[in-house]
Motif scaffolding. Structure first.
Motif, PDB file in Angstrom:
ATOM      1  N   ALA A  49       4.023   0.512   2.643  1.00 17.55           N
ATOM      2  CA  ALA A  49       4.207  -0.570   3.384  1.00 17.55           C
ATOM      3  C   ALA A  49       4.007  -1.906   2.400  1.00 17.55           C
ATOM      4  O   ALA A  49       3.036  -1.909   1.657  1.00 17.55           O
ATOM      5  CB  ALA A  49       3.252  -0.651   4.520  1.00 17.55           C
ATOM      6  N   VAL A  50       4.757  -2.799   2.861  1.00 22.65           N
ATOM      7  CA  VAL A  50       4.516  -4.332   1.886  1.00 22.65           C
ATOM      8  C   VAL A  50       4.576  -5.343   2.904  1.00 22.65           C
ATOM      9  O   VAL A  50       5.217  -5.206   3.942  1.00 22.65           O
ATOM     10  CB  VAL A  50       5.521  -4.179   0.754  1.00 22.65           C
ATOM     11  N   THR A  51       3.746  -6.369   2.791  1.00 26.37           N
ATOM     12  CA  THR A  51       3.652  -7.453   3.616  1.00 26.37           C
ATOM     13  C   THR A  51       3.436  -8.734   2.685  1.00 26.37           C
ATOM     14  O   THR A  51       2.851  -8.934   1.825  1.00 26.37           O
ATOM     15  CB  THR A  51       2.455  -7.510   4.496  1.00 26.37           C
ATOM     16  N   VAL A  52       4.389  -9.835   3.005  1.00 26.37           N
ATOM     17  CA  VAL A  52       4.369 -10.947   2.157  1.00 26.37           C
ATOM     18  C   VAL A  52       4.265 -12.155   2.987  1.00 26.37           C
ATOM     19  O   VAL A  52       4.846 -11.941   4.350  1.00 26.37           O
ATOM     20  CB  VAL A  52       5.746 -11.191   1.358  1.00 26.37           C
ATOM     21  N   GLY A  53       3.280 -13.089   2.936  1.00 25.51           N
ATOM     22  CA  GLY A  53       2.834 -13.972   3.993  1.00 25.51           C
ATOM     23  C   GLY A  53       4.171 -15.034   4.000  1.00 25.51           C
ATOM     24  O   GLY A  53       4.768 -15.523   3.284  1.00 25.51           O
ATOM     25  N   SER A  54       3.639 -15.891   5.010  1.00 19.56           N
ATOM     26  CA  SER A  54       4.844 -16.945   5.149  1.00 19.56           C
ATOM     27  C   SER A  54       4.662 -17.943   4.164  1.00 19.56           C
ATOM     28  O   SER A  54       3.504 -18.037   3.566  1.00 19.56           O
ATOM     29  CB  SER A  54       4.503 -17.715   6.609  1.00 19.56           C
ATOM     30  N   GLY A  55       5.639 -18.534   3.551  1.00 24.59           N
ATOM     31  CA  GLY A  55       5.984 -19.313   2.282  1.00 24.59           C
ATOM     32  C   GLY A  55       5.707 -18.613   1.146  1.00 24.59           C
ATOM     33  O   GLY A  55       5.864 -19.211   0.261  1.00 24.59           O
ATOM     34  N   PHE A  56       5.589 -17.228   1.183  1.00 21.52           N
ATOM     35  CA  PHE A  56       5.745 -16.567  -0.150  1.00 21.52           C
ATOM     36  C   PHE A  56       7.044 -15.604  -0.236  1.00 21.52           C
ATOM     37  O   PHE A  56       7.115 -14.793  -1.107  1.00 21.52           O
ATOM     38  CB  PHE A  56       4.517 -15.655  -0.377  1.00 21.52           C
ATOM     39  N   GLY A  57       7.644 -15.614   0.830  1.00 18.25           N
ATOM     40  CA  GLY A  57       9.148 -14.891   0.935  1.00 18.25           C
ATOM     41  C   GLY A  57      10.122 -15.441  -0.074  1.00 18.25           C
ATOM     42  O   GLY A  57      10.210 -16.772  -0.050  1.00 18.25           O
ATOM     43  N   GLY A  58      10.928 -14.448  -0.579  1.00 12.83           N
ATOM     44  CA  GLY A  58      12.159 -15.104  -1.423  1.00 12.83           C
ATOM     45  C   GLY A  58      11.734 -15.755  -2.926  1.00 12.83           C
ATOM     46  O   GLY A  58      12.500 -16.110  -3.601  1.00 12.83           O
ATOM     47  N   ILE A  82       0.812  -1.162  -0.138  1.00 14.63           N
ATOM     48  CA  ILE A  82       0.032  -0.011  -0.015  1.00 14.63           C
ATOM     49  C   ILE A  82       0.945   1.103   0.010  1.00 14.63           C
ATOM     50  O   ILE A  82       2.070   1.372   0.303  1.00 14.63           O
ATOM     51  CB  ILE A  82      -0.981   0.084   1.142  1.00 14.63           C
ATOM     52  N   TYR A  83       0.295   2.368  -0.615  1.00 20.02           N
ATOM     53  CA  TYR A  83       0.707   3.719  -0.213  1.00 20.02           C
ATOM     54  C   TYR A  83      -0.112   4.523   0.332  1.00 20.02           C
ATOM     55  O   TYR A  83      -1.365   4.396   0.076  1.00 20.02           O
ATOM     56  CB  TYR A  83       1.705   4.200  -1.293  1.00 20.02           C
ATOM     57  N   THR A  95       7.195  -7.853  -7.220  1.00 21.18           N
ATOM     58  CA  THR A  95       6.075  -7.611  -8.046  1.00 21.18           C
ATOM     59  C   THR A  95       5.165  -6.724  -7.645  1.00 21.18           C
ATOM     60  O   THR A  95       4.709  -5.815  -8.093  1.00 21.18           O
ATOM     61  CB  THR A  95       5.347  -9.065  -8.284  1.00 21.18           C
ATOM     62  N   LEU A  96       4.864  -6.664  -6.190  1.00 19.16           N
ATOM     63  CA  LEU A  96       3.879  -5.913  -5.556  1.00 19.16           C
ATOM     64  C   LEU A  96       4.302  -4.419  -5.671  1.00 19.16           C
ATOM     65  O   LEU A  96       3.653  -3.437  -5.921  1.00 19.16           O
ATOM     66  CB  LEU A  96       3.452  -6.225  -4.211  1.00 19.16           C
ATOM     67  N   MET A  97       5.730  -4.233  -5.173  1.00 20.07           N
ATOM     68  CA  MET A  97       6.317  -2.932  -5.190  1.00 20.07           C
ATOM     69  C   MET A  97       6.442  -2.481  -6.467  1.00 20.07           C
ATOM     70  O   MET A  97       6.070  -0.949  -6.608  1.00 20.07           O
ATOM     71  CB  MET A  97       7.520  -2.995  -4.500  1.00 20.07           C
TER      72      MET A  97
END
Length: 177
Positions: A104-113, A91-92, A119-121
């Motif tokens: 701010a950006v959040t990536v759920g467990s299992g989707f890091g790296g 979000i901004y 892609t989101l940023m």
């Protein structure tokens, strides 16, 4: 929630999984609460920069209701037994200076790296540019090395926060990026 100029799309992540990238909707509240509940304590600390045990539903509602007038948000979704799961978001928020925003950006467990945060940023930055914003800032914990690496790769300058040695300020000039 419609947002002019943002076209939803499917992204293939580096591990071969797919995520649907779309604008955040006011009706996403329950999915965001579920996403929060799936986050580890460490992930919550990195995102909120403090220990958070319960989602602040009132703050979430206010943020969702403020889009698109006061900012914009993107969700990454995957199919789930109950419909979808939100596995990442960015979000901004536009503050008192109408030419700048905070991300701010959040990536759920299992989707890091796997390239989801990038892609989101990237999509978030492009939307902010289309909107005519000139600068994007973010506050990141100094120990959040993966987010700081991503910010550098995206062209953000990174500086220590003069008020808090545990924080870094990430700043991107959108009219130069």
């Amino acid at each position: 929630m419609t947002h002019p100029g943002f076209a939803e799309f499917d992204a293939t992540l580096r591990d071969g999984r797919a995520a649907h990238i779309r604008a955040i909707r006011a009706t996403d509240e329950a999915e965001f609460v579920q996403a929060f509940e799936r986050m580890s304590e460490d992930a919550r600390y990195m995102r909120f920069m403090r220990t958070v045990r319960e989602p602040n539903r009132e703050r979430l509602r206010k943020a969702l209701a403020s889009f698109p007038e006061k900012g914009f948000g993107i969700a990454a979704t995957v199919p789930a037994a109950d419909g979808i799961d939100i596995v990442g978001s960015a979000i901004y928020i536009i503050g008192s200076d109408p030419a700048s925003c905070e991300f701010a950006v959040t990536v759920g467990s299992g989707f890091g790296g796997v390239g989801l945060a990038r892609t989101l940023m990237t999509a978030l930055i492009e939307d902010a540019k289309r909107r005519g914003l000139k600068e994007m800032d973010g506050f990141v914990l100094a120990v959040n090395e993966s987010m700081l690496r991503l910010a550098r790769r995206l062209g953000f300058g990174i500086a220590p926060d003069p008020d808090d040695p545990a924080m870094r300020i990430c700043r991107l000039r959108l009219d130069a990026a």
